[in-house]
Structure formats: C-alpha cells, structure tokens
Design a protein around this motif. Sequence first.
Motif, PDB file in Angstrom:
ATOM      1  N   GLY A 172       0.812  -1.209   0.000  1.00  0.00           N
ATOM      2  CA  GLY A 172       0.000   0.000   0.000  1.00  0.00           C
ATOM      3  C   GLY A 172       0.844   1.257   0.000  1.00  0.00           C
ATOM      4  O   GLY A 172       1.932   1.300  -0.580  1.00  0.00           O
ATOM      5  N   SER A 173       0.358   2.278   0.712  1.00  0.00           N
ATOM      6  CA  SER A 173       1.025   3.578   0.686  1.00  0.00           C
ATOM      7  C   SER A 173       1.766   3.893   1.974  1.00  0.00           C
ATOM      8  O   SER A 173       2.158   5.035   2.200  1.00  0.00           O
ATOM      9  N   THR A 219      -1.244   0.088  -4.170  1.00  0.00           N
ATOM     10  CA  THR A 219      -1.476   1.465  -4.595  1.00  0.00           C
ATOM     11  C   THR A 219      -0.462   1.964  -5.620  1.00  0.00           C
ATOM     12  O   THR A 219      -0.589   3.088  -6.105  1.00  0.00           O
ATOM     13  N   TRP A 253      -5.834  -0.799  -5.225  1.00  0.00           N
ATOM     14  CA  TRP A 253      -6.792  -0.214  -4.290  1.00  0.00           C
ATOM     15  C   TRP A 253      -6.345   1.224  -4.021  1.00  0.00           C
ATOM     16  O   TRP A 253      -5.180   1.572  -4.248  1.00  0.00           O
ATOM     17  N   PRO A 254      -7.232   2.087  -3.535  1.00  0.00           N
ATOM     18  CA  PRO A 254      -6.873   3.503  -3.356  1.00  0.00           C
ATOM     19  C   PRO A 254      -5.952   3.719  -2.167  1.00  0.00           C
ATOM     20  O   PRO A 254      -6.072   3.047  -1.137  1.00  0.00           O
ATOM     21  N   ALA A 255      -5.036   4.656  -2.307  1.00  0.00           N
ATOM     22  CA  ALA A 255      -4.127   5.010  -1.208  1.00  0.00           C
ATOM     23  C   ALA A 255      -4.908   5.761  -0.139  1.00  0.00           C
ATOM     24  O   ALA A 255      -5.589   6.744  -0.423  1.00  0.00           O
ATOM     25  N   GLU A 279      -5.766   0.617   5.314  1.00  0.00           N
ATOM     26  CA  GLU A 279      -5.537   0.007   3.995  1.00  0.00           C
ATOM     27  C   GLU A 279      -5.525  -1.513   4.069  1.00  0.00           C
ATOM     28  O   GLU A 279      -5.673  -2.179   3.040  1.00  0.00           O
TER      29      GLU A 279
END
Length: 348
Positions: A269-270, A296, A304-306, A312
């Motif tokens: 993820g972010s 992300t 998937w969105p950050a 997340e």
Amino acid sequence: MIPSQLTRPGSRMDAEMRQQPEVLAALAERWAVLTAQVAALSGGTAPLGVAFLARGSSDHAALLGRYAVELTTGLPTCLVAPSLATAYGKAPTGLRGWLLVALSQSGRTPEIVDLSRRYAAAGAKVIAVTNDGASELAGAAHLSIPLDAGPELAVPATKTVTGQLLAVLAIAAGLAPGYLTQAQAAALPNAVSGVLADTDAPERAARLLAAHNRLAVVGRGACYPAALEGALKLQETTGLMAHGWSTADFRHGPIAVCGPDAPALLLAGSGPADTDTLDVRNALAERRAPILLAGTAPGADLPWPALGHLGECIPATVRAQQLALATARSLGVDPDRPTGLNKVTLTS
C-alpha cells in the motif's frame, strides 16, 4: 442477484463479500460510541498493556490490532498463546491492569471463551469482538463490540473479517484519541465498494495462479495481516499451497520457494513499510518467479486507493478475497463448500 448466479460456485461467498461496504459503514457510524466505550473501560487510566486472543482469520485481525496499538500508544502488546492454558495448564497471572481483546467471529470457540473468563478473573479488562452480541464470548467480556454483520454462511469468512479489522482500529482509536478519525473510518466503505466493483482484475490474476499449485503471499506493515489472511483464503477455497509472509522474513529464506513454478503475490500500500515489498520484486525477477502486485503503486495488477493509514489493510484483504474466489472458480472448485472444513471450528 440473478437466478443463474445463485447456483454458480462461490455464489454465497460472493454475496457476503458484497455486503462488506454496508457492514463497514454501520461500524463507522458507531465510531464515536465505540471509541468512547473503549476509553471509558479503564476509567481514564491507560492499561499497562494490551493482549490479543484469537484463532484463524480472527488472529489476522488481532495482528492488525497489535500494530495499531503499538503504533499509536507505545504500549506493550502481545498475541496470547491459548495452548499455554488449555494444553499446558498454565493459569494466567500478572494481568491486572491489562486489556485483553478477544476475537471470535461466532463467539462460540470454547478456548477463546474459556480464556477470556480466566483473564477477567486474573484482573484484565476484556473486550469481545464478535459477530454475535448475544454469544458466550460477549457475555464473558466487560465490553462487547458486536459486528452485526448478519448471518455468514459461506465457510470462508469475509465480511466478519473486515468487520473485525475495523473494530480493532476502533479499539486503537479509543486508546489513542485522534489516531483514526470517524471521517477516515467512514471513507473505507467507499474504498471497498470500488474494489468490489472491479472484478476483471482478480479474474485476470486468477488465471496465473490457477496454473500453479503453490505461491507466496507477501506484505509488511498494514499489509502483513492481509497477506496472512489472503494466504488462508487461497488455502481454504482452492487447496493451493499458499503461505503468507512478512516481507522482512520472506527475504531471510522463504523467498527460495519462489521460481518459475511458484509465483508471489505482493501486497503493498502507501505506508512506510511498503517500499520494502516493492523492492523485493527485483530479487523475485532474478528467480524468474511470476509476480502479481496488489496495492497502490501505478500499474498494480490488483489496485486499491491510497488511504495513508493502517485501514488500507481492509481493501487489501478484500482484494485477496476476490482473488481466492476467482481462482477457485478458475479451478472448478466451489469455495462455499471447501472439502473437510466447517464454518465454526470448536477448538478447546
């Protein structure tokens, strides 16, 4: 759902997965109440430490809770080893002033209920996270957080898992006010809805996994619990030999299992720990291992969105659910009825 979909393999799992935004939204609406209840449980005094008690998928939610509590409060945390009491006969001691978070989707796992009572008798405050607010586990706790996700009939747990993930973040926010706001929690249902709307990506990824019989699922930080849960979902729905790893541990030897015939699913993820997972792609490429990237980063196979916080883990977990469902269907397996598995495992 149209009649042809009702009889399709995995239709029950699919339907329950699609209920997740609603379940998460209902929990987010209760955010202020839940965090206030957690804060009030210790009478305004921080606990000496936080212990998590769980099995199976619930254990993965417990791991996220451990990350969240350690990150936000600095309190010592641990994952309880149930067998020390149930098999080795060791009575819990030294827990006065601690908080025990007990997680069970059904609220009926005998050892979780039994140990919650023992920890309460030893002086710990107990929070139960369960789908059934009238269960034995809820009755054994000082505070019950019911998920109220409705009946979950497919053997692979989906909506109760992501509900538990959000519930442990609420507990962390109750211990550290301001850590995760109600607005941030309320954004998660839309993020999950967006992930669920994209079915093409998991179907493409499933074609790669269906051509192999083993794989590694790798993540770090917020994505580590999702990696463990993703591996479990692939195991129980498809029978593939999937194993979840922390990226750091993966580098220390398990990466050797990957090669041309053993792909890796990377969840990144972010967060600050996710760069390490992205970097492991170079070592996997040297081994000529097929790679699926979920996360992300631009060009991710399963995006998937950050969100910029530990939440997340929730869309990451949903992506893993989608992949397990699509891979099972690609293999001609019905994930609603995995061979030899039951909905509730009565461990004692």
